[in-house]
Write a protein that holds these residues in place. Structure first.
Motif, PDB file in Angstrom:
ATOM      1  N   GLN A  85       0.821  -1.221   0.000  1.00  0.00           N
ATOM      2  CA  GLN A  85       0.000   0.000   0.000  1.00  0.00           C
ATOM      3  C   GLN A  85       0.856   1.272   0.000  1.00  0.00           C
ATOM      4  N   MET A  86       2.167   1.101  -0.141  1.00  0.00           N
ATOM      5  CA  MET A  86       3.092   2.240  -0.062  1.00  0.00           C
ATOM      6  C   MET A  86       2.755   3.324  -1.092  1.00  0.00           C
ATOM      7  N   VAL A  87       2.609   2.939  -2.344  1.00  0.00           N
ATOM      8  CA  VAL A  87       2.370   3.927  -3.403  1.00  0.00           C
ATOM      9  C   VAL A  87       1.069   4.671  -3.167  1.00  0.00           C
ATOM     10  N   ALA A  88       0.008   3.944  -2.791  1.00  0.00           N
ATOM     11  CA  ALA A  88      -1.297   4.580  -2.576  1.00  0.00           C
ATOM     12  C   ALA A  88      -1.233   5.592  -1.435  1.00  0.00           C
ATOM     13  N   LYS A  89      -0.526   5.247  -0.346  1.00  0.00           N
ATOM     14  CA  LYS A  89      -0.440   6.159   0.794  1.00  0.00           C
ATOM     15  C   LYS A  89       0.393   7.394   0.444  1.00  0.00           C
ATOM     16  N   VAL A  90       1.475   7.202  -0.279  1.00  0.00           N
ATOM     17  CA  VAL A  90       2.302   8.350  -0.681  1.00  0.00           C
ATOM     18  C   VAL A  90       1.475   9.306  -1.555  1.00  0.00           C
ATOM     19  N   ARG A  91       0.733   8.741  -2.509  1.00  0.00           N
ATOM     20  CA  ARG A  91      -0.096   9.574  -3.379  1.00  0.00           C
ATOM     21  C   ARG A  91      -1.137  10.346  -2.567  1.00  0.00           C
ATOM     22  N   GLU A  92      -1.738   9.670  -1.583  1.00  0.00           N
ATOM     23  CA  GLU A  92      -2.740  10.304  -0.732  1.00  0.00           C
ATOM     24  C   GLU A  92      -2.144  11.504   0.013  1.00  0.00           C
ATOM     25  N   ILE A  93      -0.946  11.326   0.551  1.00  0.00           N
ATOM     26  CA  ILE A  93      -0.305  12.406   1.296  1.00  0.00           C
ATOM     27  C   ILE A  93       0.015  13.591   0.382  1.00  0.00           C
TER      28      ILE A  93
END
Length: 496
Positions: A483-491
């Motif tokens: 889920q790393m990419v999704a969380k980075v994009r969210e931030i």
């Protein structure tokens, strides 16, 4: 044996009159140029890139010093034959291109060009020897409808950049000024080369009216002017009566374009070329008015002259009208950021045949500074996501992380300095203006998670939070590795 003298280390300094541009400045400039290019494309103009180097012969003698062939430019002699020089603008190279490829190019040929130019002139505050220009020109269109179009396009550029209400495009005609000079006795239609030097000085003098005022311009048209540093500028040697005629032209602007043109007709009575110039101004004003470009955006103004010697007809200048404070704390308008005009004789130098042309040049650095002052662009550039290195032996894992982020369109890099001190890695991320840092140590790797640090929120919390709030670390998240990419994009999107 004599001891060999140690060579001194080179001085790490930019040459006088030059400067360096870093990431945020380069990015902001490109974003601005991209928006300008959109307007140029909309009007049907095509991009052109020419060499930075031209022969001095091709460039011509159009800069202020008319006594030496390479004055005002950075020039050198090639193999005891041709003199070469860095281009001083984008227009002279266009004239060479139009002549060289005249059988291949469409006519009219509409092009725009963006890039650096160089002038070997005295540098000063905000005045550099290398600077960017952004030009648009039409070659092969004799109608002043092409001049009106350039003015309309320039107005559209400023509107596109968010400067509506903060600019005015001022239009004049060099033919009108020639008529005034004829009346003043420094232009002989039967011998155009006569008084050439004097006319050149007069052009440059009245082009500096906003800077030096009436007194300074009169000195430059008359005996000459000494500036505050003691430098003396040679004058044109005009009498007081001759200066009165030219100044009458400079002050001919009235409340409306029609009234201004009427006043100009009075000033050029007896001059055929002057009357022709007034008629062209009237036509330009009518064309712009029909398209809805009113006097709040484009006006007829006799004070616009343009200093370069190759203009032959309509000339125009775009000025930003919002107020700034100068180096002495005095309020003044921001001033000119673009200018141009018609130069029907420039291509003729190569072909021997008259080729009509008109165009405009935008001073990129000044316009970008204006956008930043008005808050129309961001000076801060968001840096890349930084993947920290907790174990040098797992570099491949970290490179996989940045590859996934880049594949998702997220700017990212692995920290490639000395990873021994983790604090230095976070300091690096701060200096890079990074929005996020990613941490995966041995424990995280074993558990299949990563730590994601919101550096933007963390900086805000650090400014205001109590110690207890800071201990809660609300700006750092532990998420599953997938889920790393999704969380980075969210931030990142949360701070957009």
């Amino acid at each position: 044996m004599a001891k060999q003298k140690k060579q001194p280390r080179p001085k790490a300094a930019t040459p006088k009159g030059f400067r360096d541009y870093f990431g945020a400045e380069v990015t902001a400039r490109k974003a601005m140029l991209d928006r300008i290019a959109q307007v140029y494309h909309l009007y049907g103009f095509d991009a052109l890139e020419t060499s930075a180097v031209e022969t001095v012969e091709a460039l011509g003698k159009f800069l202020p010093d008319v006594d030496r062939p390479n004055a005002g430019v950075f020039a050198w002699q090639e193999d005891d034959s041709d003199w070469l020089a860095l281009r001083y603008d984008m227009t002279a190279p266009l004239a060479r291109v139009a002549a060289q490829y005249r059988n291949d190019l469409p006519s009219p040929y509409r092009r725009y060009a963006m890039g650096p130019v160089w002038r070997n002139e005295k540098p000063g505050p905000g005045r550099f020897r290398q600077f960017y220009q952004c030009d648009a020109d039409t070659v092969g269109a004799p109608s002043v409808a092409a001049d009106a179009e350039i003015c309309a396009m320039l107005a559209d550029v400023f509107d596109k950049l968010g400067l509506g209400g903060d600019y005015i495009v001022r239009v004049n005609n060099r033919k009108v000024l020639n008529g005034v000079m004829e009346t003043a006795g420094i232009l002989d239609p039967a011998d155009p080369d006569k008084f050439e030097k004097e006319r050149g000085i007069v052009l440059r003098a009245i082009d500096k009216f906003d800077k030096f005022g009436e007194v300074g311009v009169r000195l430059l048209m008359g005996p000459g002017r000494k500036d505050d540093s003691g430098d003396f500028t040679e004058g044109a040697g005009l009498s007081d009566a001759q200066c009165d005629i030219v100044m009458g032209f400079m002050q001919a602007k009235r409340d409306s374009g029609a009234e201004t043109c009427s006043r100009l007709r009075d000033l050029v009575v007896g001059s055929a070329v002057g009357s022709e110039g007034v008629a062209e101004l009237e036509q330009i004003a009518a064309l712009l008015d029909a398209q809805g470009y009113g006097p709040d955006r484009i006006v007829i103004d006799p004070s616009v002259v343009r200093g370069l010697g190759y203009y032959t007809g309509p000339v125009y200048e775009a000025e930003l009208t919002f107020e700034i404070t100068d180096e002495k704390g005095r309020p003044r308008q921001f001033g000119s950021v673009a200018g141009g005009g018609r130069y029907d004789d420039l291509v003729k130098r190569f072909t021997g045949q008259a080729v009509p042309a008109t165009g405009v040049s935008i001073g990129v650095d000044r316009l970008l500074a204006a956008l930043q002052m008005r808050g129309r662009t961001t000076s801060a550039q968001q840096g890349p996501v930084v993947v920290t290195v907790m174990d040098k032996g797992r570099m491949a894992d970290y490179q996989i992380m940045v590859s996934e982020l880049r594949a998702a369109g997220i700017r990212a890099e692995v920290y490639l300095g000395n990873p021994k001190n983790f604090g230095n890695q976070l300091k690096y991320a701060d200096k890079r203006n990074s929005p996020v840092a990613i941490i995966e140590g041995g424990d995280e790797k074993e558990s299949g998670v990563v730590q994601i640090k919101d550096l933007i929120l963390g900086a805000k919390i650090a400014e205001n939070a109590t110690l207890e709030e800071w201990k809660e670390r609300p700006s750092q998240y532990e998420v599953p590795r997938d889920q790393m990419v999704a969380k980075v994009r969210e931030i990142i999107e949360s701070h957009a």
